[in-house]
Design a protein around this motif. Structure first.
Motif, PDB file in Angstrom:
ATOM      1  N   ILE A  44       0.839  -1.204   0.000  1.00 11.66           N
ATOM      2  CA  ILE A  44       0.000   0.000   0.000  1.00 11.66           C
ATOM      3  C   ILE A  44       0.870   1.249   0.000  1.00 11.66           C
ATOM      4  N   THR A  45       1.953   1.214   0.784  1.00 11.92           N
ATOM      5  CA  THR A  45       2.887   2.345   0.801  1.00 11.92           C
ATOM      6  C   THR A  45       3.474   2.565  -0.589  1.00 11.92           C
ATOM      7  N   ARG A  57       6.456   0.221 -10.571  1.00 17.83           N
ATOM      8  CA  ARG A  57       6.369  -1.024  -9.802  1.00 17.83           C
ATOM      9  C   ARG A  57       4.938  -1.231  -9.287  1.00 17.83           C
ATOM     10  N   ALA A  58       4.309  -0.132  -8.841  1.00 17.82           N
ATOM     11  CA  ALA A  58       2.945  -0.215  -8.310  1.00 17.82           C
ATOM     12  C   ALA A  58       1.970  -0.677  -9.383  1.00 17.82           C
ATOM     13  N   ASN A  59       2.113  -0.140 -10.586  1.00 15.74           N
ATOM     14  CA  ASN A  59       1.220  -0.532 -11.679  1.00 15.74           C
ATOM     15  C   ASN A  59       1.354  -2.022 -11.999  1.00 15.74           C
ATOM     16  N   ALA A 135      -8.057  -9.165  11.342  1.00 12.83           N
ATOM     17  CA  ALA A 135      -8.415  -7.824  10.863  1.00 12.83           C
ATOM     18  C   ALA A 135      -7.160  -7.042  10.490  1.00 12.83           C
ATOM     19  N   PHE A 136      -7.334  -6.151   9.542  1.00 11.99           N
ATOM     20  CA  PHE A 136      -6.253  -5.279   9.088  1.00 11.99           C
ATOM     21  C   PHE A 136      -6.807  -3.867   8.977  1.00 11.99           C
ATOM     22  N   ILE A 137      -6.149  -2.904   9.606  1.00 13.96           N
ATOM     23  CA  ILE A 137      -6.598  -1.505   9.566  1.00 13.96           C
ATOM     24  C   ILE A 137      -5.529  -0.665   8.895  1.00 13.96           C
ATOM     25  N   ARG A 138      -5.927   0.094   7.907  1.00 12.88           N
ATOM     26  CA  ARG A 138      -4.984   0.963   7.209  1.00 12.88           C
ATOM     27  C   ARG A 138      -5.562   2.371   7.102  1.00 12.88           C
ATOM     28  N   PRO A 139      -5.045   3.315   7.901  1.00 13.83           N
ATOM     29  CA  PRO A 139      -5.467   4.713   7.745  1.00 13.83           C
ATOM     30  C   PRO A 139      -4.677   5.378   6.618  1.00 13.83           C
ATOM     31  N   SER A 140      -5.343   6.198   5.842  1.00 14.45           N
ATOM     32  CA  SER A 140      -4.692   6.928   4.753  1.00 14.45           C
ATOM     33  C   SER A 140      -5.199   8.362   4.744  1.00 14.45           C
ATOM     34  N   THR A 156      -5.923   0.190  -3.218  1.00 14.33           N
ATOM     35  CA  THR A 156      -5.760  -0.451  -1.913  1.00 14.33           C
ATOM     36  C   THR A 156      -6.785  -1.557  -1.717  1.00 14.33           C
ATOM     37  N   ILE A 157      -7.999  -1.345  -2.202  1.00 13.50           N
ATOM     38  CA  ILE A 157      -9.030  -2.383  -2.139  1.00 13.50           C
ATOM     39  C   ILE A 157      -8.548  -3.635  -2.872  1.00 13.50           C
ATOM     40  N   MET A 158      -7.969  -3.433  -4.061  1.00 15.67           N
ATOM     41  CA  MET A 158      -7.472  -4.568  -4.847  1.00 15.67           C
ATOM     42  C   MET A 158      -6.400  -5.342  -4.091  1.00 15.67           C
ATOM     43  N   LEU A 159      -5.502  -4.622  -3.426  1.00  7.53           N
ATOM     44  CA  LEU A 159      -4.429  -5.281  -2.681  1.00  7.53           C
ATOM     45  C   LEU A 159      -4.994  -6.104  -1.525  1.00  7.53           C
ATOM     46  N   CYS A 160      -5.969  -5.545  -0.829  1.00 13.22           N
ATOM     47  CA  CYS A 160      -6.585  -6.268   0.300  1.00 13.22           C
ATOM     48  C   CYS A 160      -7.297  -7.527  -0.182  1.00 13.22           C
ATOM     49  N   GLU A 161      -7.932  -7.433  -1.344  1.00 17.18           N
ATOM     50  CA  GLU A 161      -8.607  -8.612  -1.893  1.00 17.18           C
ATOM     51  C   GLU A 161      -7.597  -9.683  -2.283  1.00 17.18           C
TER      52      GLU A 161
END
Length: 349
Positions: A44-45, A57-59, A135-140, A156-161
């Motif tokens: 996510i970072t 790299r992110a793409n 559970a995983f919590i990510r504040p942004s 970020t949704i895609m990464l969590c999935e």
């Protein structure tokens, strides 16, 4: 000043070296799909970074994550400040983890327009959930993004999935009627309301309320329970003024108390019925497909904006034109036209 002890320069150097280590793309992806929370956080970072090298790299990482089969459910949760979103999310997510579900919470904190900082205190407001292994919590920070979400919330949704989370909860910043962008990212849109806040009649206004799949009157406990029941009836009457939703779903108005954990199980049963109903038809997938099209258009706009402001000639001239416009020596339209011409200079016709 007291002398600082037990500080070994060699150990400090080793620690700094480890922090600077860059994971290979393969290691990052493998750790992510195995559900490693540290790898998910680092991924996510990476996607939130504005570095050109990181963007590439992110793409590539997002492309690989899109290829992963996902069965997750995306739920957007919004409401005005003080409605109790964090307390509600903690109680709701705890109920899901008790059912052996993995839950990711993406919390968006407002960014100051003065100093560009964000408090990012959602883990503090969800102490039990932050220690929950499922559970995983990510504040942004919301940054310059509008609509109550962060700039990279979709990614970020895609990464969590890809990391195997069954439910992804997106908590918005909580600014009210303008908070609609999250609706275009989720499968179910939940609006939290308070009784006695003077906004029951807001239900007759078009906007965020007509987007809600369910309205929840939160803090329905103690002396507030009677007011919550009255507010529930007011919103039910207001929702009758709206035409049926495209999928035939009729939004419900529920009461719950995140503090006393009442109404939470019934709310999940309602959501589960909604998901089952939509998956029986083509609506669920067609909605996701529409969201992907919107994601494409949003990405194009974002790339064009970034490309414009990072152009060297634009950066050199922008401040000068801002001063001239501020002093009334040049109109904003003329300044914009000149800047756009600078951007197009040197391009082949």
């Amino acid at each position: 000043m007291k002398e600082r002890k037990n500080i070994d320069p060699e150990n400090v150097s080793k620690i700094q070296g480890k922090r600077k280590e860059t994971l290979s793309d393969e290691m990052l992806f493998n750790g992510l799909v195995q559900g490693n929370k540290t790898m998910l956080s680092r991924a996510i970072t990476l996607i939130e970074s504005t570095s050109p090298a990181h963007k590439k790299r992110a793409n590539a990482l997002i492309e690989r994550c899109l290829a992963q089969e996902d069965q997750s459910l995306r739920i957007g949760i919004t409401g005005v400040p003080g409605v109790g979103k964090s307390t509600f999310i903690e109680a709701f997510a705890k109920r899901l983890t008790d059912m052996k579900m993995k839950v990711a919470v993406l919390a968006v904190d407002p960014t100051s327009q003065k100093n560009k900082g964000s408090i990012m205190g959602d883990k503090t407001r969800m102490p039990e959930l932050s220690k929950n292994e499922h559970a995983f919590i990510r504040p942004s920070p919301s940054g310059q993004s509008l609509g109550g979400v962060a700039r990279k919330t979709r990614e970020t949704i895609m990464l969590c999935e890809a990391a195997g989370y069954d439910v992804v909860l997106v908590e918005t910043v909580g600014v009210g009627q303008s908070e609609t962008m999250v609706h275009g990212m989720v499968d179910f849109f939940l609006l939290l309301k308070l009784a006695g806040a003077g906004d029951e009649l807001q239900g007759i206004k078009r906007g965020i309320i007509e987007m809600a799949d369910t309205i929840v009157i939160n803090k329905a406990d103690g002396d507030n329970l009677k007011r919550a029941r009255l507010a529930q009836q007011d919103f039910k009457r207001a929702l009758q003024l709206y035409p049926p939703k495209e999928n035939g779903w009729v939004p419900e108005v529920c009461c719950c108390s995140a503090l006393e954990k009442t109404g939470i199980s019934q709310l999940w049963e309602l959501m589960d019925a909604y998901f089952k109903k939509n998956k029986e038809t083509t609506f669920f997938r067609s909605k996701r497909a529409h969201q992907n099209r919107e994601w494409l258009l949003q990405t194009i706009e974002e790339r064009l904006r970034d490309d414009f402001y990072t152009h060297q000639k634009i950066r050199d001239a922008l401040e000068r034109y801002i001063v001239e416009v501020s002093d009334g020596k040049l109109s904003p339209f003329s300044a914009a036209e000149r800047l756009l011409k600078l951007k197009n200079e040197g391009k082949k016709p």
